[in-house]
Design a protein around this motif. Structure first.
Motif, mmCIF file in Angstrom:
data_model
loop_
_atom_site.group_PDB
_atom_site.id
_atom_site.type_symbol
_atom_site.label_atom_id
_atom_site.label_comp_id
_atom_site.label_asym_id
_atom_site.label_seq_id
_atom_site.Cartn_x
_atom_site.Cartn_y
_atom_site.Cartn_z
ATOM 1 N N GLU A 2 -3.396 3.651 -2.129
ATOM 2 C CA GLU A 2 -3.618 2.680 -3.214
ATOM 3 C C GLU A 2 -2.773 1.439 -3.007
ATOM 4 N N THR A 3 -3.319 0.299 -3.446
ATOM 5 C CA THR A 3 -2.560 -0.945 -3.327
ATOM 6 C C THR A 3 -1.981 -1.332 -4.684
ATOM 7 N N PHE A 4 -0.885 -2.075 -4.636
ATOM 8 C CA PHE A 4 -0.275 -2.552 -5.891
ATOM 9 C C PHE A 4 0.532 -3.817 -5.624
ATOM 10 N N ARG A 22 0.849 -1.204 0.000
ATOM 11 C CA ARG A 22 0.000 0.000 0.000
ATOM 12 C C ARG A 22 0.879 1.247 0.000
ATOM 13 N N CYS A 23 0.530 2.181 -0.882
ATOM 14 C CA CYS A 23 1.236 3.465 -0.939
ATOM 15 C C CYS A 23 0.794 4.313 0.271
ATOM 16 N N THR A 36 -1.233 7.694 -1.032
ATOM 17 C CA THR A 36 -2.583 7.649 -1.613
ATOM 18 C C THR A 36 -3.451 6.536 -1.031
ATOM 19 N N CYS A 69 6.743 2.845 -3.657
ATOM 20 C CA CYS A 69 5.522 3.141 -4.404
ATOM 21 C C CYS A 69 5.870 4.114 -5.541
ATOM 22 N N SER A 70 4.879 4.587 -6.271
ATOM 23 C CA SER A 70 5.156 5.468 -7.421
ATOM 24 C C SER A 70 5.712 6.819 -6.966
#
Ligand SMILES: NC(=O)c1ccc[n+]([C@@H]2O[C@H](COP(=O)([O-])OP(=O)(O)OC[C@H]3O[C@@H](n4cnc5c(N)ncnc54)[C@H](O)[C@@H]3O)[C@@H](O)[C@H]2O)c1
Length: 361
Positions: free
Chosen positions: A138-140, A132-133, A136, A159-160
């Motif tokens: 967000e998961t990836f 998880r970021c 944000t 993360c990004s």
């Protein structure tokens, strides 16, 4: 008449402990094992000899050995496996996956009255799993860390935003992203077993073990992991070597808890056609684990933190709530695993080959 259970790989660590527990419950045990030289040096270990087990030396890659071993059997634990991170990729699939297809092929072909098949899978099927970021939320699913990143000692998954992301404990219903042939072959085994089991009405259960620890983890076997490596290093006065920065988290589970899980799913129909994580329930820094080994062994060995392995995952922790719903939970921590393992090492017949000082025994 006592029911007959076949345990493939039953001369090994998890299989032999499971055999002992099942015997106490009144089952008859047959073991099919090829006594892989990397684990056993081609002889039956003393902990399976003279216990009333039927011992068949054979190979799960051979149909005729399966046919012989399956005669009169009610339940099968399929634990035999090729493990580790080696470049002979195909052997993982023939030993772990093709053997599973053979098992179901024979059950169907010979109409064997098998009541349940329980198979060993692994936490390795998740690879790095999901992150998880922190910015944000967000998961990836990250790619395997690059050699370049590892050489730069950039250990964490980013993360990004190029910031360290947070690992999410693995759940059975998430996507799996195995990073090596072992994990890939285990995932393929799961798919084959579940599909064939459902199609032909053969109750089937998949156990995704985390890192299992305890006595009988073969000191010959390099796959035996941190417990074996750190204990032998500590007891021989050699440096205890920890990869990366030691802050990678692992989920260690004691063998007695694993055996209890193997038994919980045997007679509970709610487990049928399901996949279960079997872990310790919490993550531990590898460096802290090394310190614990050093403390318990009272070793003067220094802990050296350096190096890395190409396909290691950064953090690996399993969510165990699904199995807990079947009234199982881990009872023992790594302290017990370390103490029990050391007690067992003292009795290990080929200790000389590990150059453990005589004073220790
Ligand atoms: N120990 C762990 O931490 C761990 C974690 C996740 C999954 N698992 C899985 O659990 C199972 C048991 O692991 P273990 O730790 O007891 O390993 P182990 O090496 O102690 O036992 C495996 C046994 O399989 C036998 N074997 C290997 N190839 C065979 C073949 N072709 N035919 C017949 N027998 C063969 C070996 O001789 C050995 O006795 C394996 O499937 C493994 O992948 C173990």
């Amino acid at each position: 008449m006592k029911k007959q259970i076949l345990i493939t790989g039953g001369a090994g660590f998890i299989g032999s402990h499971t055999a002992d527990a099942l015997t106490k419950k009144g089952y008859r045990i047959r073991i099919l094992d090829n006594l892989l030289s990397a684990v056993h040096n081609n002889t039956w270990p003393e902990y399976v000899r003279g216990r009333g087990y039927e011992l068949i030396k054979g190979d799960v890659r051979k149909k005729k050995d399966w046919v012989r071993a399956l005669r009169g059997v009610s339940y099968v634990y399929h634990f035999a496996a090729y493990q580790d991170q080696r470049p002979d990729f195909s052997v993982f699939f023939t030993t772990n996956t093709v053997s599973t297809a053979l098992l179901y092929e024979i059950i169907v072909e010979k109409k064997l009255p098998i009541k349940k098949v329980i198979l060993a899978s692994s936490q390795f099927v998740y690879g790095d799993g999901m992150y998880r970021c922190a910015h944000t939320g967000e998961t990836f699913f990250p790619e395997l860390r690059s050699v370049h990143a590892l050489q730069k000692k950039s250990w964490e998954i980013l993360c990004s935003h190029k910031a360290p992301a947070m690992p999410i404990p693995f759940r059975e219903d998430q996507r799996v992203t195995p990073t090596n042939s072992y994990g890939l072959s285990k995932h393929a085994l799961e798919e084959a077993a579940l599909r064939l089991g459902k199609t032909y009405g053969i109750p089937t259960v998949l156990m995704r073990y985390s890192i299992v620890q305890g006595p009988r983890q073969s000191p010959r076997n390099l796959y035996s992991g941190a417990l074996r490596i750190f204990c032998v290093q500590a007891l021989t006065g050699k440096p205890i070597t920890v990869y990366e920065d030691g802050k990678q988290k692992r989920d260690f589970v004691n063998i007695e808890d694993v055996v209890a899980a193997n038994i919980v799913v045997l007679n509970n129909p709610k487990a049928d056609f399901k996949v279960f994580n079997v872990g310790g329930g919490r993550g531990i820094l590898v460096l802290d684990f090394a310190k614990l080994v050093k403390k318990i062994t009272d070793s003067a060995s220094p802990i050296i933190v350096s190096g890395f392995r190409r396909t290691d995952t950064r953090h690996a922790i399993s969510n165990i709530s699904k199995l807990e719903k079947l009234h199982w939970k881990p009872r023992f921590g790594p302290e017990k695993s370390i103490r029990d393992y050391i007690d067992w090492l003292r009795t290990f017949k080929t200790k000389k080959s590990f150059h453990i000082p005589k004073t220790f025994f």
